[in-house]
Design an enzyme around this catalytic site. Structure first.
Site, PDB file in Angstrom:
ATOM      1  CG  ASP A 141     -31.708 -38.405 -93.237  1.00  0.00           C
ATOM      2  OD1 ASP A 141     -30.749 -38.451 -94.403  1.00  0.00           O
ATOM      3  OD2 ASP A 141     -32.778 -38.869 -93.129  1.00  0.00           O
ATOM      4  CD  GLU A 142     -33.166 -38.789 -97.574  1.00  0.00           C
ATOM      5  OE1 GLU A 142     -32.662 -38.427 -98.807  1.00  0.00           O
ATOM      6  OE2 GLU A 142     -33.842 -40.250 -97.437  1.00  0.00           O
ATOM      7  NE  ARG A 163     -33.751 -47.709-104.665  1.00  0.00           N
ATOM      8  CZ  ARG A 163     -33.283 -46.873-103.454  1.00  0.00           C
ATOM      9  NH1 ARG A 163     -33.529 -47.072-101.897  1.00  0.00           N
ATOM     10  NH2 ARG A 163     -32.261 -46.812-103.949  1.00  0.00           N
ATOM     11  CD  GLN A 167     -30.923 -43.294-104.006  1.00  0.00           C
ATOM     12  OE1 GLN A 167     -31.538 -42.806-103.048  1.00  0.00           O
ATOM     13  NE2 GLN A 167     -29.718 -43.469-102.620  1.00  0.00           N
ATOM     14  CE  LYS A 226     -30.291 -41.657 -95.758  1.00  0.00           C
ATOM     15  NZ  LYS A 226     -31.314 -41.159 -95.376  1.00  0.00           N
ATOM     16  CB  THR A 227     -30.730 -44.813 -91.707  1.00  0.00           C
ATOM     17  OG1 THR A 227     -32.030 -44.329 -92.749  1.00  0.00           O
ATOM     18  CG2 THR A 227     -31.555 -44.343 -90.552  1.00  0.00           C
TER      19      THR A 227
END
Length: 748
Positions: A218-219, A610, A249, A32-33
């Protein structure tokens, strides 16, 4: 030229689709980033958009700095006026620029939580309301709810209509007036103030709409309603808004995050395109497919088909432990094996838990095994303020000369004994050549000789109450009463528990859980000692902590953290501890209904994803919670993982009360409400029964006899059963408050 060759097809499309509203659903570990950074660079280099025309918003200063640094490296030129910042920083900048429109000056103050609390306390004081009657934190939570939903005084919004008949609404209005008089804004007010500015002054809104031709968020799943309203206003003019997020998430509803912002994006932006990043680069195939099966149970989601070209990997290890000690023992021993036998560095391993209080036992075993660790996003258990406070209370019981311990808790909770009074008392102790406690006892018994200290009646009364409590618990200590009883008496009769309980905010609830866990630690110490003593417990934990001071840390540290704190991180080997009903999912979420359960499932999904190479999911047949051994059974989320993805193992122990789920999926025979206590080393089951009204043991007006203070009568009584408290007036005129279950009381 921007090199797009390292992007997959979906990522490349998310970069090149620059016009109109776009939602990028970016699954866990999907790059994503990288995609977001490349999109900004693409706008700058390929579309030749001025940095002045781009606004990128995220949620932390750290994330904003990292994103800006990566863009700067990729485009290799001065970014100038490019704004990659947080929501609050952006709104602060806008408000300072346009402050006069809202009656503020440019140098307005931003109040933090403690300063907001002080304002609320002042509002209550003006109304003659004690903070014990109305908790400032309850009012702050009420105001946060208003502001998270975009409300400011006078705003009319069909999506959120506040209850103006609520008595706390008046407090909110008075609080806002107080802030305005002080030329101040709180954190929530930065967002709602900018909303107010844009809605009341369209010409200002148009200026910012014209400036920001391209917006990136973002997010996005973590935005609240106020932030959504702000984004919609800013993007109305050109609609070149790109939001990146993952509804699977969304785990911060308790902070005000609204998952509907991402679920309803296409409804709010009818021309929107939805792109999905579904290739996971982080985890093994088994971990990704297992996590996908779990999250698929949720109904509040857009839906993604996560996949990976990574190797299939090892089975997920589900570890059924006899109790929480065996769980901590397994985790620490497995970490050592991975480090010694497989060369896995400590920094590549992490232990997750649902709540901070669970770290205590894990920390104990890691210390004993000489495993270096760090608590991420938190404080080590025995270094937390509330734990150090209660340990200080206990230390002054066993050592009356421990003046440092007494000075720590003399005004905790607040008793009106301020710094000036404490300095006087400490000065007198030095003058007399005695400990602080001995000096206070002398002053209380012979105050006429100490009138020069000018201690108020309130201070003298508070000192008398504190000294009496210390003497009472010391009397129990000399009577060989269990340390857990002494701890409970000190915790409740000091007012520490009630003070936290009255706050009702998220942080105070977490502190209460930590204090309950300290009680569990004391009970576990009692079970391991033939003759448990309070001094022995304090010595044990002190030595355990001191043993880590001289340790070398050649290979980094194992990371310990809550699952909330793990979001955005990755480790080769992950241990998830406490995967049990009423722990994960938490008992609070199970009381709140299906939406809360779905958020817990999203949290479990975050924990699973994770892990890169190996995932261990641990649960205990019995766990010490709130001072009692609880039998909750494995988490429902474990049963949602298909058996082909895991290897279910026991820790090898067996004893009375043990059980197994060989079918790995049928929990119909297990009573999730079952609990137990230890009695003489045996497990005694207690099953919840319908509640029965319990009469008070010492109702108001009762004549009683206290073994230490003699005869008296009950002035006040509240609560029943183990929560019953009484205020007693004795023949000498003294008034004292007791928890009935700890006090040596009988009817006269």
């Amino acid at each position: 030229m921007i090199d797009l060759s390292k992007l997959n097809e979906a990522q490349r499309k998310a970069v090149e689709e620059t016009e109109g509203p776009i939602m990028v659903l970016a699954g866990a570990g999907s790059g994503k980033t990288r995609t977001l950074v490349t999109r900004i660079s693409y706008l700058l280099m390929e579309k030749h958009v001025s940095p002045y025309r781009i606004l990128a918003l995220t949620f932390s200063n750290k994330a904003a700095r990292e994103m800006r640094d990566r863009v700067s490296t990729e485009v290799n030129e001065d970014l100038g006026s490019l704004q990659i910042t947080t929501f609050h920083a952006f709104c602060s900048r806008v408000l300072r620029q346009e402050s006069q429109y809202l009656g503020l000056s440019k140098n307005f103050t931003i109040y933090d939580t403690s300063e907001s609390k002080s304002v609320v306390k002042a509002v209550l004081a003006r109304r003659g309301i004690n903070t014990k009657e109305v908790s400032p934190f309850e009012i702050l939570n009420f105001m946060d709810h208003l502001k998270n939903n975009g409300y400011y005084p006078g705003r009319e919004n069909d999506s959120f209509i506040p209850d103006r008949e609520d008595p706390w609404f008046e407090y909110y209005e008075e609080y806002e007036s107080e802030l305005h008089r002080a030329n101040a804004v709180d954190f929530g007010g930065l967002i709602t103030g900018t909303l107010q500015l844009f809605e009341k002054f369209p010409e200002i809104l148009k200026r910012y709409q014209d400036r920001y031709q391209y917006m990136l968020v973002d997010e996005y799943q973590d935005t609240n309603r106020a932030q959504f309203d702000l984004l919609r206003l800013l993007s109305t003019h050109n609609e070149n808004i790109c939001v990146v997020g993952d509804e699977d998430q969304s785990i911060y509803s308790w902070r005000g995050a609204d998952i509907n912002n991402i679920l309803d994006f296409e409804k709010n932006f009818p021309q929107a395109k939805v792109l999905k990043l579904e290739q996971n680069y982080r985890s093994s195939k088994k971990i990704i497919e297992a996590a996908s099966h779990v999250i698929a149970r949720n109904s509040m989601r857009k839906g993604k088909e996560m996949w990976t070209s990574n190797p299939e990997g090892e089975d997920i290890q589900i570890i059924e432990c006899h109790n929480d000690k065996k769980e901590a023992e397994f985790i620490s021993s497995q970490i050592i094996k991975l480090n010694k036998n497989e060369g896995i560095e400590y920094k590549e391993m992490a232990v997750f838990y649902r709540t901070n209080s669970q770290s205590r036992l894990l920390e104990d075993y890691l210390r004993r095994s000489n495993i270096p660790y760090r608590v991420v996003g938190g404080v080590k258990f025995y270094e937390r303020k509330e734990i150090k406070d209660l340990l200080a209370y206990l230390r002054i019981v066993v050592n009356e000369k421990d003046s440092l311990a007494l000075s720590r808790i003399i005004n905790v909770p607040t008793r009106g004994i301020g710094a000036t009074s404490l300095r006087k008392l400490e000065g007198e102790a030095v003058k007399q050549g005695v400990s602080l406690l001995e000096a206070i006892e002398n002053i209380i018994e012979n105050y006429n000789e100490y009138k020069h200290l000018r201690l108020s009646a309130k201070v003298r009364s508070s000192l008398h109450g504190l000294v009496t409590l210390i003497q009472d618990v010391r009397h129990l200590n000399s009577s060989e009463v269990l340390p857990s009883i002494q701890y409970e008496k000190m915790l409740h009769e000091s007012g520490y528990w009630d003070n936290l309980k009255a706050s009702k905010d998220y942080e105070s609830m977490a502190r209460l859980e930590n204090l309950e866990e300290l009680g569990s630690a004391i009970k576990q110490y009692e079970q391991s000692e033939a003759k448990p003593e309070l001094l022995g417990f304090l010595e044990t934990i002190t030595l355990d902590q001191s043993s880590e001071e001289d340790r070398e840390l050649p290979q980094g540290e194992v990371s310990l953290m809550t699952v909330h704190g793990a979001k955005g991180l990755e480790f080769t080997h992950v241990f998830l501890a406490g995967a049990e009903e009423n722990v994960f999912p938490s008992y609070r979420s199970l009381e709140m209904g299906s939406q809360a359960e779905e958020e817990e499932r999203r949290l479990f999904y975050v924990a699973m994803t994770r892990a890169m190479v190996q995932l261990y999911i641990c649960f205990a047949q019995g766990r010490m919670l709130f001072g009692q051994l609880k039998f909750n059974g494995p988490s429902r989320f474990i049963h949602e993982i298909p058996p082909k993805y895991y290897d279910w193992k026991k820790d090898g122990s067996s004893s009375q009360g043990s059980y197994s789920w060989e079918n790995k999926g049928d929990d119909d025979d297990f009573d999730f409400n079952q609990s137990s206590d230890y009695e003489d080393g045996e497990v005694v089951y207690q099953v919840d029964t319908p509640s029965v009204k319990i009469p008070q043991k010492f109702p108001k007006g009762s004549s009683i006899i206290h073994s230490l203070y003699g005869e008296g009568f009950v002035l006040e009584c509240e609560g029943t059963g183990p929560e019953e408290k009484v205020v007693i007036k004795f023949r000498d005129g003294a008034r004292k408050k007791f928890m009935v279950r700890f006090a040596p009381l009988v009817m006269a």
